[in-house]
Design a protein around this motif. Structure first.
Motif, short mmCIF file in Angstrom:
data_model
loop_
_atom_site.label_atom_id
_atom_site.label_comp_id
_atom_site.label_asym_id
_atom_site.label_seq_id
_atom_site.Cartn_x
_atom_site.Cartn_y
_atom_site.Cartn_z
N VAL A 94 0.84 -1.20 0.00
CA VAL A 94 0.00 0.00 0.00
C VAL A 94 0.87 1.25 0.00
CG1 VAL A 94 -1.60 1.36 1.41
CG2 VAL A 94 -2.03 -1.07 1.03
N THR A 95 1.95 1.21 0.76
CA THR A 95 2.88 2.35 0.79
C THR A 95 3.44 2.64 -0.60
OG1 THR A 95 3.51 1.85 3.08
CG2 THR A 95 5.01 3.24 1.81
N PHE A 96 3.79 1.59 -1.31
CA PHE A 96 4.32 1.77 -2.66
C PHE A 96 3.28 2.43 -3.57
CE2 PHE A 96 4.37 0.13 -7.02
CZ PHE A 96 5.58 0.62 -7.46
N PHE A 97 2.06 1.92 -3.54
CA PHE A 97 1.04 2.44 -4.47
C PHE A 97 0.53 3.83 -4.07
CE2 PHE A 97 0.64 -2.09 -5.63
CZ PHE A 97 0.71 -1.97 -7.01
N LYS A 98 0.64 4.17 -2.80
CA LYS A 98 0.16 5.47 -2.34
C LYS A 98 1.10 6.61 -2.74
CE LYS A 98 -3.69 4.89 0.20
NZ LYS A 98 -4.92 5.72 0.07
N LYS A 99 2.39 6.34 -2.77
CA LYS A 99 3.38 7.37 -3.07
C LYS A 99 3.75 7.30 -4.55
CE LYS A 99 5.58 9.54 -0.41
NZ LYS A 99 5.49 10.94 0.06
N GLU A 100 3.37 8.31 -5.30
CA GLU A 100 3.59 8.30 -6.75
C GLU A 100 5.08 8.33 -7.10
OE1 GLU A 100 1.39 11.31 -8.73
OE2 GLU A 100 -0.57 10.60 -8.03
N TYR A 142 12.21 0.75 -6.48
CA TYR A 142 10.96 0.53 -5.76
C TYR A 142 9.97 -0.31 -6.56
CZ TYR A 142 12.78 4.24 -2.77
OH TYR A 142 13.57 4.98 -1.94
N ILE A 143 10.00 -0.18 -7.87
CA ILE A 143 9.11 -0.99 -8.71
C ILE A 143 9.44 -2.47 -8.56
CG2 ILE A 143 8.47 -1.53 -11.10
CD1 ILE A 143 8.83 1.44 -11.75
N GLY A 189 -1.52 8.46 9.19
CA GLY A 189 -1.32 9.87 8.93
C GLY A 189 -1.00 10.70 10.16
N LEU A 190 -0.92 10.08 11.34
CA LEU A 190 -0.62 10.84 12.57
C LEU A 190 0.83 11.31 12.58
CD1 LEU A 190 -2.51 8.67 15.22
CD2 LEU A 190 -3.26 10.80 14.13
N TYR A 191 1.70 10.57 11.91
CA TYR A 191 3.09 10.98 11.81
C TYR A 191 3.22 11.88 10.58
CZ TYR A 191 8.16 10.70 11.25
OH TYR A 191 9.49 11.00 11.11
N LYS A 192 3.48 13.14 10.80
CA LYS A 192 3.41 14.13 9.72
C LYS A 192 4.73 14.35 9.01
CE LYS A 192 -0.91 15.05 10.53
NZ LYS A 192 -1.94 14.65 9.56
N LYS A 193 5.84 13.93 9.61
CA LYS A 193 7.14 14.29 9.03
C LYS A 193 7.53 13.30 7.93
CE LYS A 193 8.93 16.43 13.25
NZ LYS A 193 10.00 16.39 14.28
N GLN A 194 6.85 13.41 6.82
CA GLN A 194 7.21 12.62 5.65
C GLN A 194 8.31 13.31 4.86
OE1 GLN A 194 4.63 9.95 3.22
NE2 GLN A 194 3.16 11.51 3.75
N GLN A 195 9.24 12.56 4.36
CA GLN A 195 10.23 13.12 3.48
C GLN A 195 9.62 13.26 2.10
OE1 GLN A 195 13.81 10.82 3.44
NE2 GLN A 195 14.36 11.32 5.54
N SER A 196 9.84 14.38 1.48
CA SER A 196 9.33 14.58 0.14
C SER A 196 10.19 13.82 -0.86
CB SER A 196 9.36 16.07 -0.23
OG SER A 196 10.67 16.57 -0.14
N CYS A 197 9.54 13.33 -1.93
CA CYS A 197 10.27 12.56 -2.93
C CYS A 197 11.07 13.51 -3.83
CB CYS A 197 9.29 11.75 -3.78
SG CYS A 197 8.45 10.46 -2.82
#
Length: 307
Positions: free
Chosen positions: A38-44, A52-53, A299-307
């Motif tokens: 799910v993580t893979f498909f959620k992040k474009e 990653y593919i 989604g409670l953890y907000k500090k996502q690294q941008s791609c």
């Protein structure tokens, strides 16, 4: 009679406990794999990276094998026989995806080799389009052992056999001793080629690591650790290949020993290895780890690294 009855009850309880333990582990491992998928498909941004593919392809293959092997385990536990033609289809497809994991690992190793040793050509050689072509090649290469087994079985098995019912297992297609030797030789050849590719990639990356500057050395060292992890995962796949020989030797000694060893092999090399290694690989990547933590915590953890 009472002693025999007590022994039978104890054995049945032990079998039931083992079956329940397998179901619990399968559910846990599938949940972990599903989270990674799910993580893979959620992040474009993951969809444009060959690394990653290919990782997602490995996760999907492992999850499929987990589900099918567990279904067959339950079916055989309840002594539910199915028609051999249906078992043939299930077994060939399952063997395809069993082989897809080590072949995908080899492709991922080559991707790391290109990224570190040929950085100027990485974008060209590991583009999204070429990744799709690579997936097709992985499936073609992985299908060869299964198709070989199917063709030989169809050539020597009488036509009326397909309408019969039996407990489904891969062993039922090995009607002659030479078929076992042929399947073993083909598998050993595959793994020999894979080991050569991984060793070659490791040596080449090691050369780059020695010549790399301080700022590039950390990235190169991560690449070496990644290739080492691929080698460990491939070793687990190779051990799984040797399991039938170990189990056959145990069967000649004691039926109880055979059952225990087969159960342990299934837990360690068919279930755990198909979840723990991908999990370790996914969590080692900082970008993927941040995304996994974000979706695991809803989604409670907000500090996502941008791609």
């Amino acid at each position: 009679m009472s002693n025999n009855s007590s022994v039978a009850v104890f054995v049945q309880r032990q079998v039931n406990f083992r079956l329940m333990l397998v179901q619990m582990l399968v559910m846990i491992f599938l949940c972990i794999n599903m989270l990674l998928i799910v993580t893979f498909f959620k992040k474009e941004c993951f969809h444009t990276s060959a690394r990653y593919i290919l990782f997602a392809v490995m996760l999907l293959s492992d999850s499929f094998v987990l589900i099918i092997s567990d279904v067959l385990l339950i079916v055989n536990y309840f002594q539910f026989s199915i028609q051999i033609w249906l078992c043939t289809i299930i077994s060939v497809v399952t063997l395809l995806y069993v082989m897809a994991t080590p072949v995908t690992l080899t492709a991922m190793t080559l991707e790391r080799y290109v990224a570190i040793c040929l950085p100027m050509r990485h974008a060209e050689l590991c583009s999204t389009r070429r990744s799709v072509h690579c997936i097709l090649i992985i499936h073609v290469v992985s299908s060869v052992p299964g198709m070989m087994t199917l063709i030989i079985f169809m050539a020597i098995a009488p036509f009326g056999l397909y309408k019969q019912k039996a407990l489904c297992s891969m062993e039922m297609f090995l009607l002659q001793t030479w078929q076992r030797h042929l399947r073993s030789a083909a598998s050993q050849f595959y793994f020999l080629i894979m080991c050569i590719v991984i060793i070659f990639s490791y040596v080449q990356i090691m050369k780059v690591a020695k010549a790399a500057s301080t700022e590039n050395k950390q990235s190169t060292q991560r690449g070496l650790r990644t290739v080492t992890l691929h080698a460990f995962q491939l070793l687990l796949c190779l051990i799984q290949l040797w399991n039938p020989f170990i189990e056959a030797a145990a069967l000649q000694i004691n039926i109880a020993l055979f059952i225990d060893i087969r159960y342990i092999n299934y837990i360690m090399f068919s279930l755990a290895s198909r979840c723990l290694s991908p999990l370790i690989y996914g969590l080692r990547d900082d970008l993927f780890f941040q995304a996994v933590r974000y979706y695991a915590l809803c989604g409670l953890y907000k500090k996502q690294q941008s791609c």
